[in-house]
Design a protein around this motif. Sequence first.
Motif, PDB file in Angstrom:
ATOM      1  N   SER A 278       0.395 -14.784  21.916  1.00 16.54           N
ATOM      2  CA  SER A 278       1.853 -14.435  21.942  1.00 16.54           C
ATOM      3  C   SER A 278       2.018 -13.296  20.934  1.00 16.54           C
ATOM      4  N   GLN A 279       1.342 -12.685  20.269  1.00 19.02           N
ATOM      5  CA  GLN A 279       1.404 -11.573  19.620  1.00 19.02           C
ATOM      6  C   GLN A 279       0.522 -10.315  20.014  1.00 19.02           C
ATOM      7  N   THR A 280       0.621 -10.271  21.162  1.00 20.08           N
ATOM      8  CA  THR A 280      -0.439  -9.259  21.923  1.00 20.08           C
ATOM      9  C   THR A 280       0.078  -7.937  21.342  1.00 20.08           C
ATOM     10  N   LEU A 281       0.991  -7.310  21.342  1.00 14.32           N
ATOM     11  CA  LEU A 281       1.421  -5.939  21.065  1.00 14.32           C
ATOM     12  C   LEU A 281       1.005  -5.629  19.567  1.00 14.32           C
ATOM     13  N   PRO A 282       1.471  -6.448  18.631  1.00 16.50           N
ATOM     14  CA  PRO A 282       1.222  -5.961  17.061  1.00 16.50           C
ATOM     15  C   PRO A 282      -0.339  -6.210  16.983  1.00 16.50           C
ATOM     16  N   VAL A 283      -0.920  -7.201  17.593  1.00 11.52           N
ATOM     17  CA  VAL A 283      -2.452  -7.131  17.390  1.00 11.52           C
ATOM     18  C   VAL A 283      -3.078  -6.155  17.971  1.00 11.52           C
ATOM     19  N   TYR A 284      -2.827  -5.615  19.327  1.00 10.54           N
ATOM     20  CA  TYR A 284      -3.128  -4.515  19.823  1.00 10.54           C
ATOM     21  C   TYR A 284      -3.067  -3.129  18.989  1.00 10.54           C
ATOM     22  N   ILE A 285      -1.884  -3.184  18.435  1.00 14.35           N
ATOM     23  CA  ILE A 285      -1.588  -1.648  17.788  1.00 14.35           C
ATOM     24  C   ILE A 285      -2.405  -1.852  16.366  1.00 14.35           C
ATOM     25  N   PHE A 286      -2.171  -2.688  15.518  1.00 15.10           N
ATOM     26  CA  PHE A 286      -2.493  -2.796  14.395  1.00 15.10           C
ATOM     27  C   PHE A 286      -4.222  -2.919  14.246  1.00 15.10           C
ATOM     28  N   HIS A 287      -4.573  -3.617  14.942  1.00 13.23           N
ATOM     29  CA  HIS A 287      -6.249  -3.633  14.835  1.00 13.23           C
ATOM     30  C   HIS A 287      -6.711  -2.401  14.924  1.00 13.23           C
ATOM     31  N   ILE A 288      -6.278  -1.304  16.010  1.00 18.99           N
ATOM     32  CA  ILE A 288      -6.873  -0.089  15.900  1.00 18.99           C
ATOM     33  C   ILE A 288      -6.604   0.761  14.677  1.00 18.99           C
ATOM     34  N   VAL A 289      -5.484   0.712  14.093  1.00 22.25           N
ATOM     35  CA  VAL A 289      -4.691   1.177  12.875  1.00 22.25           C
ATOM     36  C   VAL A 289      -5.880   0.603  11.681  1.00 22.25           C
ATOM     37  N   LEU A 290      -6.174  -0.678  11.537  1.00 20.33           N
ATOM     38  CA  LEU A 290      -6.739  -1.072  10.550  1.00 20.33           C
ATOM     39  C   LEU A 290      -8.310  -0.561  10.650  1.00 20.33           C
ATOM     40  N   ILE A 291      -8.972  -0.588  11.956  1.00 22.50           N
ATOM     41  CA  ILE A 291     -10.234  -0.350  12.031  1.00 22.50           C
ATOM     42  C   ILE A 291     -10.612   1.150  11.548  1.00 22.50           C
ATOM     43  N   SER A 292      -9.481   2.002  11.944  1.00 23.60           N
ATOM     44  CA  SER A 292      -9.412   3.446  11.372  1.00 23.60           C
ATOM     45  C   SER A 292      -9.430   3.475   9.948  1.00 23.60           C
ATOM     46  N   ALA A 293      -8.466   2.563   9.194  1.00 26.38           N
ATOM     47  CA  ALA A 293      -8.193   2.526   7.861  1.00 26.38           C
ATOM     48  C   ALA A 293      -9.655   2.105   7.158  1.00 26.38           C
ATOM     49  N   LEU A 294     -10.387   1.080   7.922  1.00 25.99           N
ATOM     50  CA  LEU A 294     -11.712   0.603   7.155  1.00 25.99           C
ATOM     51  C   LEU A 294     -12.725   1.801   7.316  1.00 25.99           C
ATOM     52  N   SER A 295     -12.712   2.624   8.243  1.00 27.10           N
ATOM     53  CA  SER A 295     -13.742   3.609   8.353  1.00 27.10           C
ATOM     54  C   SER A 295     -13.357   4.602   7.479  1.00 27.10           C
ATOM     55  N   ALA A 296     -12.173   4.865   7.084  1.00 26.06           N
ATOM     56  CA  ALA A 296     -11.723   5.745   5.927  1.00 26.06           C
ATOM     57  C   ALA A 296     -12.142   5.229   4.490  1.00 26.06           C
ATOM     58  N   VAL A 297     -11.883   3.947   4.175  1.00 27.89           N
ATOM     59  CA  VAL A 297     -12.213   3.443   3.125  1.00 27.89           C
ATOM     60  C   VAL A 297     -13.807   3.643   2.653  1.00 27.89           C
ATOM     61  N   VAL A 298     -14.593   3.107   3.818  1.00 32.04           N
ATOM     62  CA  VAL A 298     -16.036   3.116   3.793  1.00 32.04           C
ATOM     63  C   VAL A 298     -16.564   4.553   3.297  1.00 32.04           C
ATOM     64  N   LYS A 299     -15.924   5.213   4.059  1.00 25.87           N
ATOM     65  CA  LYS A 299     -16.249   6.951   3.900  1.00 25.87           C
ATOM     66  C   LYS A 299     -16.146   7.251   2.330  1.00 25.87           C
ATOM     67  N   LEU A 300     -14.732   6.746   2.031  1.00 29.27           N
ATOM     68  CA  LEU A 300     -14.329   7.565   0.962  1.00 29.27           C
ATOM     69  C   LEU A 300     -14.910   6.906  -0.506  1.00 29.27           C
ATOM     70  N   THR A 301     -15.166   5.556  -0.458  1.00 27.83           N
ATOM     71  CA  THR A 301     -15.793   4.904  -1.385  1.00 27.83           C
ATOM     72  C   THR A 301     -17.364   4.959  -1.565  1.00 27.83           C
ATOM     73  N   GLY A 302     -18.013   5.606  -0.548  1.00 27.52           N
ATOM     74  CA  GLY A 302     -19.350   5.747  -0.497  1.00 27.52           C
ATOM     75  C   GLY A 302     -20.154   4.521  -0.292  1.00 27.52           C
ATOM     76  N   LEU A 303     -19.490   3.720   0.472  1.00 26.31           N
ATOM     77  CA  LEU A 303     -20.058   2.468   1.078  1.00 26.31           C
ATOM     78  C   LEU A 303     -21.110   2.441   2.105  1.00 26.31           C
ATOM     79  N   MET A 304     -20.922   3.398   2.784  1.00 26.31           N
ATOM     80  CA  MET A 304     -21.705   3.719   4.104  1.00 26.31           C
ATOM     81  C   MET A 304     -23.013   3.186   4.088  1.00 26.31           C
TER      82      MET A 304
END
Length: 316
Positions: A278-304
Amino acid sequence: MSTGDNSGSAGKQRLAWIDFSKGLCMVLVVLYHLSLWMETEVHSGPGFWWVISDALNPLRMPLFFFISGYLSISALRRPLGSSRSRTLGLYYVYVLWTGLFLLRRWLPFLSTDTEPEVGQLLLSLVLPTSFWYLYALPVFFLATKALLGVLGSRSAYALIPLAVLSALSPLVQPYTQGLLTEPFDAAKIPSVLGNFLWFYLGVHGTALWARFSRRRNYALPALAAALYIALYAGMTMFRLELLLETLLSCLALFVTAQLVSRINMDSRAGRGLRRVGSQTLPVYIFHIVLISALSAVVKLTGLMPLLQSAPGVAAA
Protein backbone atom coordinates in the motif's frame (compact mmCIF):
# COMPACT_ATOMS: atom_id res chain seq x y z
CA MET A 1 -11.77 -5.83 -20.56
CA SER A 2 -13.34 -6.99 -17.33
CA THR A 3 -12.63 -5.26 -14.06
CA GLY A 4 -14.28 -7.95 -11.98
CA ASP A 5 -16.61 -7.47 -9.05
CA ASN A 6 -15.42 -4.55 -6.96
CA SER A 7 -18.26 -4.59 -4.45
CA GLY A 8 -18.47 -5.99 -0.95
CA SER A 9 -16.13 -8.75 0.16
CA ALA A 10 -15.04 -9.47 -3.43
CA GLY A 11 -13.69 -5.94 -3.74
CA LYS A 12 -11.86 -6.22 -0.41
CA GLN A 13 -10.32 -9.53 -1.46
CA ARG A 14 -9.25 -7.99 -4.77
CA LEU A 15 -7.52 -5.16 -2.98
CA ALA A 16 -5.94 -7.60 -0.53
CA TRP A 17 -4.25 -9.69 -3.21
CA ILE A 18 -3.20 -6.58 -5.12
CA ASP A 19 -1.50 -5.00 -2.10
CA PHE A 20 0.02 -8.36 -1.14
CA SER A 21 1.44 -8.87 -4.63
CA LYS A 22 2.75 -5.30 -4.81
CA GLY A 23 4.38 -5.78 -1.41
CA LEU A 24 6.00 -9.00 -2.62
CA CYS A 25 7.33 -7.17 -5.67
CA MET A 26 8.75 -4.41 -3.47
CA VAL A 27 10.58 -6.93 -1.30
CA LEU A 28 12.05 -8.51 -4.43
CA VAL A 29 13.06 -5.10 -5.83
CA VAL A 30 14.82 -4.14 -2.58
CA LEU A 31 16.54 -7.55 -2.52
CA TYR A 32 17.68 -7.01 -6.11
CA HIS A 33 19.18 -3.58 -5.46
CA LEU A 34 20.86 -4.70 -2.25
CA SER A 35 22.28 -7.73 -4.04
CA LEU A 36 23.47 -5.52 -6.89
CA TRP A 37 25.22 -3.22 -4.43
CA MET A 38 26.86 -6.16 -2.68
CA GLU A 39 27.98 -7.65 -5.98
CA THR A 40 29.44 -4.46 -7.46
CA GLU A 41 30.89 -2.71 -4.40
CA VAL A 42 31.43 -5.22 -1.59
CA HIS A 43 32.71 -8.35 -3.25
CA SER A 44 33.69 -9.31 -6.77
CA GLY A 45 31.33 -11.82 -8.31
CA PRO A 46 27.75 -12.90 -7.66
CA GLY A 47 26.82 -13.73 -4.08
CA PHE A 48 24.08 -16.03 -2.79
CA TRP A 49 21.36 -13.37 -2.69
CA TRP A 50 22.27 -12.16 -6.16
CA VAL A 51 21.73 -15.67 -7.52
CA ILE A 52 18.34 -15.86 -5.78
CA SER A 53 17.35 -12.41 -7.01
CA ASP A 54 18.40 -13.21 -10.56
CA ALA A 55 16.31 -16.39 -10.49
CA LEU A 56 13.25 -14.28 -9.60
CA ASN A 57 13.93 -11.68 -12.28
CA PRO A 58 11.23 -13.05 -14.64
CA LEU A 59 8.63 -12.47 -11.88
CA ARG A 60 9.67 -9.25 -10.15
CA MET A 61 8.85 -6.47 -12.64
CA PRO A 62 6.39 -8.40 -14.87
CA LEU A 63 4.10 -8.93 -11.86
CA PHE A 64 4.47 -5.29 -10.83
CA PHE A 65 3.55 -3.97 -14.26
CA PHE A 66 0.75 -6.52 -14.68
CA ILE A 67 -0.87 -5.16 -11.52
CA SER A 68 -0.27 -1.58 -12.69
CA GLY A 69 -2.09 -2.33 -15.94
CA TYR A 70 -4.84 -4.13 -14.05
CA LEU A 71 -5.41 -1.03 -11.91
CA SER A 72 -5.40 1.30 -14.94
CA ILE A 73 -8.45 -0.17 -16.69
CA SER A 74 -11.02 2.31 -15.41
CA ALA A 75 -8.66 5.28 -15.96
CA LEU A 76 -8.04 4.19 -19.55
CA ARG A 77 -11.77 4.50 -20.24
CA ARG A 78 -11.88 8.10 -19.07
CA PRO A 79 -10.78 11.18 -21.07
CA LEU A 80 -7.04 11.72 -21.00
CA GLY A 81 -7.39 15.05 -19.22
CA SER A 82 -8.84 13.33 -16.16
CA SER A 83 -5.81 11.01 -15.84
CA ARG A 84 -3.05 13.54 -15.25
CA SER A 85 -2.01 11.81 -12.02
CA ARG A 86 -1.06 8.77 -14.14
CA THR A 87 0.77 10.76 -16.81
CA LEU A 88 2.21 14.21 -16.14
CA GLY A 89 1.89 13.73 -12.39
CA LEU A 90 4.08 10.64 -12.37
CA TYR A 91 6.57 12.20 -14.77
CA TYR A 92 6.90 15.22 -12.46
CA VAL A 93 7.63 12.84 -9.59
CA TYR A 94 10.21 11.08 -11.76
CA VAL A 95 11.95 14.35 -12.69
CA LEU A 96 11.96 15.59 -9.08
CA TRP A 97 13.46 12.47 -7.52
CA THR A 98 15.82 11.73 -10.39
CA GLY A 99 17.14 15.29 -10.18
CA LEU A 100 17.64 15.09 -6.41
CA PHE A 101 19.21 11.65 -6.68
CA LEU A 102 21.66 12.69 -9.40
CA LEU A 103 22.77 15.84 -7.57
CA ARG A 104 24.72 13.57 -5.24
CA ARG A 105 27.27 13.26 -8.06
CA TRP A 106 28.38 16.84 -7.29
CA LEU A 107 28.94 16.21 -3.57
CA PRO A 108 32.69 16.52 -2.81
CA PHE A 109 32.91 13.36 -0.70
CA LEU A 110 31.26 11.31 -3.45
CA SER A 111 33.39 12.68 -6.27
CA THR A 112 34.56 10.22 -8.91
CA ASP A 113 37.29 10.17 -11.50
CA THR A 114 34.75 11.30 -14.08
CA GLU A 115 33.43 14.82 -13.63
CA PRO A 116 29.61 14.96 -13.91
CA GLU A 117 28.33 16.96 -16.88
CA VAL A 118 25.27 19.20 -16.73
CA GLY A 119 24.19 17.95 -20.15
CA GLN A 120 24.18 14.37 -18.92
CA LEU A 121 22.14 15.42 -15.90
CA LEU A 122 19.52 17.03 -18.13
CA LEU A 123 19.48 14.00 -20.42
CA SER A 124 18.86 11.79 -17.37
CA LEU A 125 15.62 13.67 -16.79
CA VAL A 126 14.21 12.75 -20.21
CA LEU A 127 15.49 9.17 -20.32
CA PRO A 128 14.66 6.32 -17.91
CA THR A 129 17.43 5.85 -15.34
CA SER A 130 17.42 4.75 -11.68
CA PHE A 131 13.71 5.51 -11.12
CA TRP A 132 12.77 4.10 -14.51
CA TYR A 133 9.62 2.43 -13.12
CA LEU A 134 8.10 5.89 -12.55
CA TYR A 135 9.15 6.88 -16.07
CA ALA A 136 7.64 3.76 -17.62
CA LEU A 137 4.16 4.01 -16.07
CA PRO A 138 2.99 7.18 -17.88
CA VAL A 139 4.61 5.94 -21.12
CA PHE A 140 2.78 2.61 -20.84
CA PHE A 141 -0.49 4.31 -19.96
CA LEU A 142 -0.37 6.65 -22.96
CA ALA A 143 0.77 3.91 -25.34
CA THR A 144 -1.99 1.57 -24.13
CA LYS A 145 -4.64 4.27 -24.50
CA ALA A 146 -3.44 4.91 -28.04
CA LEU A 147 -3.53 1.22 -28.94
CA LEU A 148 -7.00 0.79 -27.47
CA GLY A 149 -8.23 3.76 -29.46
CA VAL A 150 -6.71 2.59 -32.74
CA LEU A 151 -7.37 -1.16 -32.50
CA GLY A 152 -10.68 -1.10 -30.61
CA SER A 153 -12.11 -4.58 -30.10
CA ARG A 154 -8.99 -6.12 -31.66
CA SER A 155 -6.60 -4.47 -29.19
CA ALA A 156 -5.70 -7.81 -27.58
CA TYR A 157 -3.94 -8.84 -30.79
CA ALA A 158 -1.23 -6.28 -29.98
CA LEU A 159 -0.02 -8.70 -27.31
CA ILE A 160 1.67 -10.75 -30.04
CA PRO A 161 4.09 -8.06 -31.32
CA LEU A 162 4.55 -6.80 -27.76
CA ALA A 163 5.66 -10.31 -26.74
CA VAL A 164 8.21 -10.26 -29.57
CA LEU A 165 9.36 -6.79 -28.46
CA SER A 166 9.72 -8.02 -24.88
CA ALA A 167 11.79 -11.02 -25.95
CA LEU A 168 14.08 -8.99 -28.21
CA SER A 169 14.45 -5.93 -25.95
CA PRO A 170 17.94 -6.95 -24.67
CA LEU A 171 19.23 -6.51 -28.23
CA VAL A 172 18.64 -2.76 -27.88
CA GLN A 173 21.19 -2.50 -25.06
CA PRO A 174 24.32 -1.97 -27.22
CA TYR A 175 22.61 0.92 -29.04
CA THR A 176 21.50 2.73 -25.88
CA GLN A 177 24.28 2.14 -23.36
CA GLY A 178 26.31 5.09 -24.66
CA LEU A 179 23.52 7.64 -24.23
CA LEU A 180 24.46 8.22 -20.58
CA THR A 181 28.03 7.73 -19.44
CA GLU A 182 29.85 7.50 -16.11
CA PRO A 183 29.28 8.63 -13.45
CA PHE A 184 25.57 8.58 -14.41
CA ASP A 185 23.44 5.45 -14.47
CA ALA A 186 22.81 3.82 -17.83
CA ALA A 187 19.54 4.47 -19.64
CA LYS A 188 17.06 1.67 -18.90
CA ILE A 189 15.44 1.77 -22.34
CA PRO A 190 15.61 -2.04 -22.80
CA SER A 191 13.80 -2.47 -19.47
CA VAL A 192 11.03 -0.11 -20.59
CA LEU A 193 10.63 -1.88 -23.93
CA GLY A 194 10.68 -5.30 -22.32
CA ASN A 195 8.04 -4.59 -19.69
CA PHE A 196 5.33 -2.87 -21.75
CA LEU A 197 3.97 -6.34 -22.54
CA TRP A 198 3.11 -6.98 -18.88
CA PHE A 199 1.31 -3.67 -18.37
CA TYR A 200 -0.73 -4.30 -21.52
CA LEU A 201 -1.42 -7.87 -20.42
CA GLY A 202 -2.70 -6.53 -17.10
CA VAL A 203 -5.24 -4.44 -19.00
CA HIS A 204 -6.46 -7.41 -21.04
CA GLY A 205 -5.83 -10.34 -18.71
CA THR A 206 -8.09 -9.70 -15.72
CA ALA A 207 -10.53 -12.47 -16.61
CA LEU A 208 -7.64 -14.87 -17.26
CA TRP A 209 -6.02 -14.00 -13.91
CA ALA A 210 -9.36 -14.54 -12.12
CA ARG A 211 -9.76 -17.94 -13.80
CA PHE A 212 -6.28 -19.03 -12.76
CA SER A 213 -6.73 -17.79 -9.19
CA ARG A 214 -9.95 -19.79 -8.77
CA ARG A 215 -8.24 -23.09 -9.57
CA ARG A 216 -7.78 -25.40 -6.61
CA ASN A 217 -5.66 -28.02 -8.34
CA TYR A 218 -2.20 -27.96 -6.78
CA ALA A 219 -0.68 -30.31 -9.35
CA LEU A 220 -0.76 -27.78 -12.20
CA PRO A 221 1.02 -24.88 -10.41
CA ALA A 222 3.52 -27.39 -8.97
CA LEU A 223 4.23 -28.65 -12.48
CA ALA A 224 4.52 -25.08 -13.78
CA ALA A 225 6.94 -24.20 -10.96
CA ALA A 226 9.07 -27.27 -11.75
CA LEU A 227 9.06 -26.33 -15.43
CA TYR A 228 10.11 -22.78 -14.46
CA ILE A 229 13.11 -24.11 -12.52
CA ALA A 230 14.13 -26.40 -15.38
CA LEU A 231 13.79 -23.67 -18.01
CA TYR A 232 15.64 -21.15 -15.86
CA ALA A 233 18.51 -23.59 -15.37
CA GLY A 234 18.68 -24.22 -19.12
CA MET A 235 18.43 -20.52 -19.89
CA THR A 236 21.34 -19.56 -17.64
CA MET A 237 23.45 -22.53 -18.69
CA PHE A 238 23.08 -21.97 -22.44
CA ARG A 239 22.45 -18.17 -22.46
CA LEU A 240 18.95 -18.48 -23.96
CA GLU A 241 17.42 -15.33 -22.45
CA LEU A 242 16.07 -14.14 -25.81
CA LEU A 243 14.15 -17.36 -26.26
CA LEU A 244 13.03 -18.19 -22.74
CA GLU A 245 12.79 -15.19 -20.40
CA THR A 246 9.38 -13.99 -21.65
CA LEU A 247 8.05 -17.54 -21.39
CA LEU A 248 9.45 -17.78 -17.85
CA SER A 249 7.59 -14.59 -16.90
CA CYS A 250 4.34 -16.10 -18.20
CA LEU A 251 4.93 -19.20 -16.07
CA ALA A 252 5.79 -17.06 -13.04
CA LEU A 253 2.57 -15.04 -13.39
CA PHE A 254 0.54 -18.24 -13.81
CA VAL A 255 1.97 -19.76 -10.63
CA THR A 256 1.63 -16.49 -8.69
CA ALA A 257 -2.04 -16.08 -9.67
CA GLN A 258 -2.83 -19.44 -8.10
CA LEU A 259 -0.60 -19.16 -5.03
CA VAL A 260 -1.72 -15.66 -4.05
CA SER A 261 -5.36 -16.79 -3.93
CA ARG A 262 -4.43 -19.47 -1.36
CA ILE A 263 -2.53 -17.21 1.06
CA ASN A 264 -4.12 -16.04 4.28
CA MET A 265 -4.06 -12.28 3.82
CA ASP A 266 -4.75 -11.76 7.54
CA SER A 267 -1.65 -13.65 8.66
CA ARG A 268 1.33 -11.71 9.98
CA ALA A 269 3.23 -12.11 6.71
CA GLY A 270 0.12 -11.29 4.71
CA ARG A 271 -0.58 -8.10 6.65
CA GLY A 272 3.07 -7.07 6.46
CA LEU A 273 3.30 -7.44 2.68
CA ARG A 274 -0.06 -5.72 2.22
CA ARG A 275 1.22 -2.79 4.27
CA VAL A 276 4.34 -2.56 2.12
CA GLY A 277 2.25 -2.88 -1.04
CA SER A 278 0.00 0.00 0.00
CA GLN A 279 3.10 2.25 0.23
CA THR A 280 4.67 1.30 -3.10
CA LEU A 281 5.78 4.75 -4.22
CA PRO A 282 7.67 5.82 -1.06
CA VAL A 283 9.24 2.37 -0.66
CA TYR A 284 10.36 2.35 -4.28
CA ILE A 285 11.83 5.85 -4.10
CA PHE A 286 13.45 5.82 -0.68
CA HIS A 287 15.03 2.37 -0.75
CA ILE A 288 17.18 3.50 -3.70
CA VAL A 289 18.14 6.65 -1.82
CA LEU A 290 18.92 4.67 1.35
CA ILE A 291 21.09 2.14 -0.47
CA SER A 292 23.01 5.03 -2.06
CA ALA A 293 23.42 6.60 1.40
CA LEU A 294 24.58 3.25 2.80
CA SER A 295 27.19 3.04 0.05
CA ALA A 296 28.44 6.53 0.89
CA VAL A 297 28.62 5.79 4.64
CA VAL A 298 30.56 2.58 4.07
CA LYS A 299 33.08 4.38 1.86
CA LEU A 300 33.46 7.46 4.07
CA THR A 301 33.89 5.52 7.32
CA GLY A 302 36.33 3.00 5.90
CA LEU A 303 34.05 0.09 6.77
CA MET A 304 34.41 -1.59 3.39
CA PRO A 305 37.30 -3.93 4.38
CA LEU A 306 35.40 -4.94 7.53
CA LEU A 307 32.26 -5.62 5.52
CA GLN A 308 34.20 -7.62 2.94
CA SER A 309 35.72 -9.79 5.66
CA ALA A 310 32.41 -10.46 7.43
CA PRO A 311 31.63 -14.23 7.53
CA GLY A 312 28.21 -13.84 5.92
CA VAL A 313 29.59 -11.80 3.05
CA ALA A 314 32.55 -14.09 2.55
CA ALA A 315 30.24 -17.11 2.50
CA ALA A 316 28.07 -15.43 -0.12
